[in-house]
Design an enzyme around this catalytic site. Structure first.
Site, mmCIF file in Angstrom:
data_model
loop_
_atom_site.group_PDB
_atom_site.id
_atom_site.type_symbol
_atom_site.label_atom_id
_atom_site.label_comp_id
_atom_site.label_asym_id
_atom_site.label_seq_id
_atom_site.Cartn_x
_atom_site.Cartn_y
_atom_site.Cartn_z
ATOM 1 N N ASP A 102 1.233 -1.228 0.192
ATOM 2 C CA ASP A 102 0.208 -0.063 0.071
ATOM 3 C C ASP A 102 0.641 1.068 -0.113
ATOM 4 O O ASP A 102 2.057 1.366 0.602
ATOM 5 C CB ASP A 102 -1.331 -0.275 1.097
ATOM 6 C CG ASP A 102 -1.815 -1.463 1.298
ATOM 7 O OD1 ASP A 102 -2.046 -1.912 0.567
ATOM 8 O OD2 ASP A 102 -2.516 -1.575 2.651
HETATM 9 N N1 URA Z 1 -1.294 -5.983 4.298
HETATM 10 C C1 URA Z 1 -1.688 -4.969 4.197
HETATM 11 O O1 URA Z 1 -2.942 -4.838 4.619
HETATM 12 N N2 URA Z 1 -0.761 -4.088 2.869
HETATM 13 C C2 URA Z 1 0.279 -4.260 2.817
HETATM 14 O O2 URA Z 1 0.804 -3.151 2.054
HETATM 15 C C3 URA Z 1 0.326 -4.938 2.838
HETATM 16 C C4 URA Z 1 -0.282 -6.007 3.469
#
Ligand code: URA
Length: 232
Positions: A102
């Site tokens: 993310d």
């Molecule tokens: N899980 C999440 O919630 N975000 C990420 O970036 C990776 C794994």
């Protein structure tokens, strides 16, 4: 591939620099001088020389990036800087991030143009371990640890696979998951009534984030790391 791009990837300088080198008649393609920067060459079969020295170019790229926040795991984006733009080196064509972190997640991201390796690392069948360092808003209680370790209902068709929890403090842990569902870690903690306040990936399969790699920095993987990834 265009000749000027190939020379840039070979470390001969910016597109402007290499155009100059070509105009100076210092470049030969299979023995013949080229004065044309947009001529297309086959990087695997053509012999390219600069000042009569054969160029050795790395075409299979394996890069570890310590992804900072604010950068998107994409090859192009109209709004945000992409993870590829963190690599201040002319990448050969076809490079992409292996999976997504993310925009506000930090840590280990592999960038490659090896589609086969990427497919193997991301294939749900292979259940490759991903380890995340997680900080939470509230205390991670025993019940939460139990739920995480037995499977969480995150409103998908199936529960998440059992994860491993290594508690580091009341509000932080290393969490190992074996899938890569959308926003998985955040959704797992939300389903337990908690909230992720900081997330960083520290391991993917056999590959660990290099402690010496500052946030936003990158390096090529060593041959051993690439071999381990291909074996794993
Ligand atoms: N899980 C999440 O919630 N975000 C990420 O970036 C990776 C794994």
């Amino acid at each position: 591939m265009r000749l000027d791009k190939y020379l840039s990837i070979a470390g001969m300088g910016s597109r402007k620099d290499v155009k100059k080198i070509i105009r100076q008649k210092r470049v030969k393609i299979n023995g013949a001088v080229s004065v044309d920067d947009d001529v297309h060459i086959d990087p695997y079969t053509d012999e390219i020389r600069v000042d009569d020295q054969i160029l050795e170019v790395v075409l299979d790229v394996y890069i570890m990036l310590n992804k900072p926040q604010g950068v998107v795991s994409a090859t192009s984006d109209e709004l945000h800087k992409t993870v590829l733009e963190c690599i201040e080196y002319t990448l050969p064509p076809g490079c992409f991030p292996v999976g997504r972190l993310d925009i506000d997640t930090e840590g280990l991201l592999l960038i490659t143009n090896d589609g086969e390796l990427s497919h193997r690392l991301l294939s749900p069948k292979r259940k490759v371990d991903k380890v995340y360092y997680v900080e939470c808003r509230d205390i991670i209680d025993e019940k939460t640890v139990d739920i995480l370790q037995s499977g969480v209902d995150i409103d998908d068709e199936t529960l998440t696979l059992p994860a491993q929890v290594e508690l580091l403090s009341e509000i932080s842990m290393n969490l190992t998951i074996r899938e890569g569902r959308y926003h998985q870690v955040k959704r797992m903690l939300s389903a337990c009534g908690n909230q992720v306040t900081y997330l960083k990936r520290i391991k993917m399969g056999p590959l660990s984030l290099d402690d010496d790699l500052a946030l936003g920095s990158w390096r090529f993987l060593s041959e051993t790391e690439v071999e381990q990834l291909k074996k794993g």
